[in-house]
Motif scaffolding. Structure first.
Motif, short mmCIF file in Angstrom:
data_model
loop_
_atom_site.label_atom_id
_atom_site.label_comp_id
_atom_site.label_asym_id
_atom_site.label_seq_id
_atom_site.Cartn_x
_atom_site.Cartn_y
_atom_site.Cartn_z
N ALA A 23 82.21 62.71 71.85
CA ALA A 23 81.62 63.65 71.44
C ALA A 23 80.21 63.06 70.77
CB ALA A 23 82.73 64.73 70.33
N GLN A 24 80.31 62.76 69.40
CA GLN A 24 78.73 62.18 69.44
C GLN A 24 77.84 61.65 69.89
OE1 GLN A 24 77.94 64.06 66.62
NE2 GLN A 24 80.41 64.73 66.30
N VAL A 25 78.00 61.03 71.14
CA VAL A 25 77.16 59.91 72.43
C VAL A 25 75.50 60.72 72.11
CG1 VAL A 25 77.13 58.65 74.19
CG2 VAL A 25 79.34 58.89 73.06
N ASP A 26 75.71 61.69 72.42
CA ASP A 26 74.40 62.41 72.58
C ASP A 26 73.14 62.34 71.52
OD1 ASP A 26 75.76 64.58 71.49
OD2 ASP A 26 75.03 65.95 72.39
N ALA A 36 77.04 51.84 71.60
CA ALA A 36 78.12 52.16 70.39
C ALA A 36 78.43 50.67 70.35
CB ALA A 36 78.95 52.68 71.05
N TYR A 37 78.99 50.50 68.73
CA TYR A 37 79.73 48.70 68.32
C TYR A 37 80.84 49.65 67.77
CZ TYR A 37 79.36 45.34 64.79
OH TYR A 37 79.91 44.23 64.23
N ALA A 38 82.09 48.85 68.46
CA ALA A 38 83.16 49.88 67.58
C ALA A 38 84.08 48.52 67.10
CB ALA A 38 84.09 50.12 68.92
N SER A 39 84.77 49.00 66.58
CA SER A 39 85.68 48.29 65.76
C SER A 39 86.62 48.10 67.27
CB SER A 39 86.71 49.26 64.24
OG SER A 39 86.98 50.17 64.90
N VAL A 74 83.39 55.53 77.26
CA VAL A 74 82.18 54.81 77.71
C VAL A 74 82.11 55.57 79.48
CG1 VAL A 74 82.07 52.18 79.85
CG2 VAL A 74 82.97 52.82 78.14
N GLU A 75 82.31 56.74 79.81
CA GLU A 75 81.68 57.70 80.76
C GLU A 75 80.58 58.27 80.33
OE1 GLU A 75 82.90 60.93 83.94
OE2 GLU A 75 84.60 60.08 82.92
N LYS A 76 80.74 58.41 78.90
CA LYS A 76 79.53 59.70 78.42
C LYS A 76 78.35 58.64 77.77
CE LYS A 76 78.94 63.02 76.53
NZ LYS A 76 79.59 64.04 74.92
N LEU A 77 79.23 57.26 77.43
CA LEU A 77 77.63 56.18 77.27
C LEU A 77 76.63 55.93 78.18
CD1 LEU A 77 80.08 53.50 74.84
CD2 LEU A 77 77.95 54.86 74.71
N LEU A 84 78.42 48.88 75.42
CA LEU A 84 78.88 49.02 74.85
C LEU A 84 79.78 48.27 73.84
CD1 LEU A 84 81.96 51.33 72.35
CD2 LEU A 84 83.29 50.47 74.30
N ILE A 85 79.42 47.51 72.46
CA ILE A 85 80.42 46.19 71.78
C ILE A 85 81.10 46.70 71.80
CG2 ILE A 85 79.17 44.65 70.93
CD1 ILE A 85 77.90 44.75 73.11
N VAL A 86 82.17 45.87 71.58
CA VAL A 86 83.66 45.76 70.92
C VAL A 86 84.14 44.90 69.73
CG1 VAL A 86 84.97 47.01 72.60
CG2 VAL A 86 85.00 45.31 72.77
#
Length: 957
Positions: A23-26, A36-39, A74-77, A84-86
């Protein structure tokens, strides 16, 4: 999209899922983030707020939304051309509880379990009670107490046909070999298990037998028999307790009080955390099993790169990284065609703490670190070196503690090794003892002497660890090992020196061959007052044995460094808390501009895509807390006087503990640290008349205070909390900021915070712009695009108000460059604007920052030491970065804006590259277009509207 342009770290958990992030990608895209770099996204312990306690490597965490949620994210990204980095956690898993099937497998079947070699367990413990068993230190009190209290219970899982022992949320499976003895009252239920062994061939038979038992147990007679069996093992009676105890003694685990772990644990932990078990990812089958999900998600195009957690915990970091690099590049060809045209190889960074001057090894084939080294560099740059000595003296005089951080670190290392990691030290000593026993020349080296020697080497070790190649230390390793060796030699008795020298050989010294080593000169033996035969390399101590000992040694020096320095000494030493940060050495107070340029130039050369961080999920203080506290280095005498005055002012509010006036709370050191913390984190817009706001702040600081006191391990600790002292400290905190103190401390505190707030804000602008323009990939920790006055976790993982940031970003775009919002700097929007504008330039001139060279620029004039300047250059394009530093003496005393008045700069100027001498430059941070006088760019013109500038030519604008 392979190499990120910029990243934004997100802490995912059940309160902030993939859908919440989507919801915050935009907003992230509008901010200028490329990835994005996710935990960690693998399944963690239920309710985990961080994800580092993985219990299942094979599934995306359902609490985050599972794989479907990940796909939606990921679709939104992808819709915003983002990646996306994990975060990947190869070193350890969450154990205990009842959710880790691999761990439960070894509890059930012991050394013959399918996953017995997945965890780093010493199945050959010298303790007979642990031989072939796993210590299970998960009891809240002593075993006998919990057994007699009926808290350890035998239970039956009817759907699985399985007997287990339950202890609150912990589950310990009973080995099926013991089912016949359990079911003595109902032999018809246990007959299918008769004759079973723990051998792998019998384990499928046990599964079939359990299925049959589940069927029989569902009958009326079966239910009655199971009930009778459980009653016969109930702790309600002496006979039941005895039967249950005998059953437990036959299992492949030994239940124990959690406090036994430090001395007796026989498996590798993450640091000293007994709910996190070390994984043997160096084994190929474990590597593949633990990375299968990540590899599949990468091949399918759902993730674009990885961040490897705690690489120093691994047995062979070099080999692991090389193997991971190879697998990722192989899989890159399987990715969707649209994702195969990236701008380089797969992005891959490692979490690694580097000491000053310690290089990240080039043969690891990684893109760099996660940015602690940059955070250390830019943090030290904010400090005035002239404040180091007076602040150290003030700290020592006020608290009675050492003025030198190294003294605190050494004491802390000894404490951690003796009290928290004693079992791990034993394991290293045993490995060396086995080598010693294999040769006649060293067979008389005792376990105790080897333990003394190894312990002192660990205590003296200056870095996290070494990385021998083929069991031999490299020249870089030798540089650090020799420091520890000489430090140990100075402390150990002469009688131990011969053992020390031999241990140094076994731990990676260069050996002539497998048979012998040149004899030591007899005069050296005589000098040491001891006759001994010339030592030989141990014939039986092959490379495998030495490598094993080296691995165990390195897996000990690393946690000792982390626990002693970051989690103990940093909470004991308080010259300035802005230097007590993850990856930093508080003994190194400041970094010069030239030294900062050197580190940037080296990164540009060796690891141009390393992450650049100034805030993380692990930081002890938010980036803007540190920036403000750093400003105290510019007024050391004033701060020392303030500390003394506040301590005197609040003396009547001190609490005595145990009716001992000398034993007061919080004590001088904890009190001094408390004042620094309050000054550093006091919100710019908080009024002392706001009772609710002050109370909310006090609650946050109280959380920090409790953790700080326990981590310091002086008067209380996690191991043995002193609640009376802790409560007295909390009461002191709430009393000094109580409403009735508005005419005293509660008035002086915000006044002093305001006194240094402008200098702190300038420090923040400086470190933010340097992070966004230095060589590397800038990382933004969630929410820190506004002021970050957070404290240590969990405070730094509080929910982020993204909606407010989204709205302010939209408003800011209408208002123009950051300088237009400087007048209202206290609300943080100017920082948000700075981040947005700098990231926009990185996007607009991507190659300039991704591949451009780094050019330090000379600064001249009367205030040259209060400016840092450099250029990024690629082809004919330039970006000029200029920032104010150490600004406090130049700020107008009655001013309200964090900006040096232009006239104060005098003749201070930046010398531009020859190519820019006659070109027009424009500032992305303001509406300015400063003109150079030849190659001299006057700072009074350049920094007239903002304390930082980012200059480019019109074509780049």
């Amino acid at each position: 999209m392979t190499v990120p342009r910029s990243t934004l770290r997100l802490q995912l958990h059940k309160g902030f899922t993939f859908d919440d992030a989507a919801a915050q990608v935009d907003y992230f895209a509008a901010l200028g983030i490329s990835h994005a770099y996710a935990s960690p996204i693998t399944t963690a312990t239920s309710g985990s707020t961080h994800g580092y306690d993985t219990v299942d490597y094979t599934r995306v965490n359902p609490e985050l939304g599972g794989e479907e949620g990940l796909r939606r994210f990921v679709e939104k990204l992808r819709a915003h051309e983002m990646g996306l980095i994990v975060d990947v956690v190869p070193n350890h898993m969450g154990v205990g509880g009842s959710e880790n099937a691999w761990w439960l497998d070894i509890l059930e079947w012991g050394r013959h379990a399918t996953h017995a070699r997945f965890f780093d367990v010493d199945w050959h413990s010298p303790d007979p009670a642990l031989r072939g068993k796993v210590l299970a230190p998960f009891l809240g009190a002593a075993y006998g107490e919990e057994l007699h209290g009926g808290k350890i219970k035998l239970a039956f899982r009817p759907d699985e046909g399985r007997f287990v022992v339950e202890y609150y949320t912990n589950t310990f499976p009973i080995c099926p070999v013991d089912y016949p003895s359990i079911l003595q009252e109902a032999p018809e239920l246990g007959q299918r298990f008769t004759g079973l062994t723990t051998q792998p061939a019998d384990q499928p038979k046990a599964a079939e037998a359990r299925a049959a038992l589940a069927t029989l147990a569902a009958t009326e007679g079966g239910q009655a028999a199971i009930a009778a069996t459980l009653a016969a093992h109930s702790a309600d009676s002496p006979q039941g307790r005895e039967r249950l105890h005998r059953l437990l003694e036959r299992q492949h685990f030994r239940l124990a009080w959690w406090r036994t772990a430090a001395d007796e644990v026989n498996w590798r932990r993450f640091f000293d955390v007994s709910t996190l078990g070390g994984v043997r990812v160096e084994r190929p089958e474990v590597f593949e099993a633990s990375h299968a999900l990540i590899f599949r998600l990468f091949a399918e195009g759902l993730i674009d790169g990885v961040r490897i957690d705690h690489v120093d915990g691994l047995a062979e970091p070099r080999e692991y990284c090389q193997r991971l690099r190879q697998r990722l590049e192989e899989l890159a060809h399987e990715r969707p065609p649209a994702l195969q045209h990236g701008n380089g190889r797969t992005y891959f960074v490692v979490e690694k703490i580097l000491a000053r001057g310690e290089p990240l090894r080039g043969d690891w084939q990684v893109d760099g670190t996660t940015g602690y080294d940059f955070m250390n560099d830019v943090g030290a740059l904010l400090h005035d070196p002239r404040g180091a000595a007076p602040l150290a003296q003030a700290w020592s005089e006020l608290t009675g503690r050492s003025a030198e951080f190294a003294d605190e670190a050494l004491v802390a290392r000894r404490k951690i090794l003796a009290e928290n990691l004693s079992a791990e030290l034993d394991r290293v000593a045993r490995a060396l003892h086995r080598i010693a026993r294999d040769a006649v020349t060293t067979r008389d080296f005792t376990f105790s002497s080897l333990r003394r020697v190894v312990g002192e080497l660990v205590v003296q070790f200056p870095v996290y660890r070494i990385y021998p190649v083929n069991a031999v230390r490299s020249a870089e390793d030798e540089r650090y090992f020799s420091q520890a060796l000489e430090g140990a030699r100075a402390v150990l008795a002469r009688a131990d020196h011969v053992v020390l020298d031999q241990v140094a050989q076994w731990l990676g010294g260069k050996l002539a061959d497998e048979a012998s080593v040149a004899e030591r000169p007899r005069e050296r033996a005589a000098e040491r007052g001891r006759n001994h035969v010339a030592q030989q390399n141990v014939p039986g101590a092959n490379g495998s044995q030495r490598r094993s000992a080296q691995t165990l040694f390195s897996q000990l020096t690393s946690p000792v460094a982390a626990k002693a320095v970051e989690d103990t000494a940093c909470y004991r030493y308080g010259r300035l808390l802005s230097r007590n940060e993850v990856g930093a050495d508080p003994g190194e107070f400041a970094l010069s501009v030239d030294e900062f340029h050197e580190t940037n130039a080296e990164r540009a050369k060796s690891f141009p895509h390393a992450m650049l961080a100034t805030a993380t999920h692990d930081h002890k203080r938010g980036e803007d807390v540190r920036a403000r506290i750093a400003a105290l280095s510019e007024i050391p005498e004033e701060w020392a006087t303030t500390l003394h005055n506040w301590s005197t002012l609040n003396t009547p509010l001190r609490r005595t503990v145990d009716d001992d006036d000398a034993n007061w709370a919080p004590g001088p050191a904890a009190e001094a640290m408390l004042y620094q913390t309050l000054v550093g984190c006091w919100p710019p817009d908080l009024s002392p008349d706001d009772d609710a706001g002050v109370k909310e702040l006090a609650e946050r600081v109280a959380q920090w205070q409790l953790k700080a006191l326990r981590e310091a391990k002086l008067r209380t600790s996690w191991f043995a909390p002193d609640e009376a002292y802790e409560n007295a400290c909390r009461d002191f905190l709430f009393d000094i900021v109580a409403p009735q103190r508005r005419d005293g401390f509660l008035r002086e505190l915000p006044e002093f915070a305001a006194r240094i707030a402008r200098a702190g804000a300038i420090n923040s602008f400086q470190q933010t712009l340097l992070r966004l323009t230095s060589p590397g990939v800038p990382d933004l920790y969630q929410g820190t695009e506004l002021w970050d006055f957070s404290l240590v976790d969990p405070d730094n993982r509080r929910p982020v108000d993204f909606e407010k940031r989204r709205a302010w970003l939209a408003e800011g775009e209408e208002k123009g460059p950051p300088s237009e919002q400087l007048a209202n700097w206290r609300d943080g929007r100017v920082k948000l604007a700075l981040v947005r504008r700098a990231l926009a330039l990185r996007h607009h001139a991507a190659s300039l920052f991704a591949q451009g060279e780094y050019l330090p620029l000379e600064v001249t004039g009367e205030h040259a030491d209060r400016v840092i300047a450099y250029a990024r250059h690629a082809g004919s394009a330039y970006a000029i970065v200029i920032a104010t530093r150490l600004a406090e003496p130049l700020l107008a005393k009655d001013g309200d804006v964090p900006l040096v008045e232009p006239a104060r700069w005098g003749d201070t100027a930046v010398i531009l590259p020859d190519a820019l001498g006659s070109r027009a430059l424009f500032d992305w941070m303001s509406t300015g277009a400063p003109k150079a006088e030849g190659q001299r760019l006057l700072v009074r013109d350049t920094l007239s509207a903002m304390p930082v500038a980012l200059l480019v030519e019109e074509g780049v604008r």
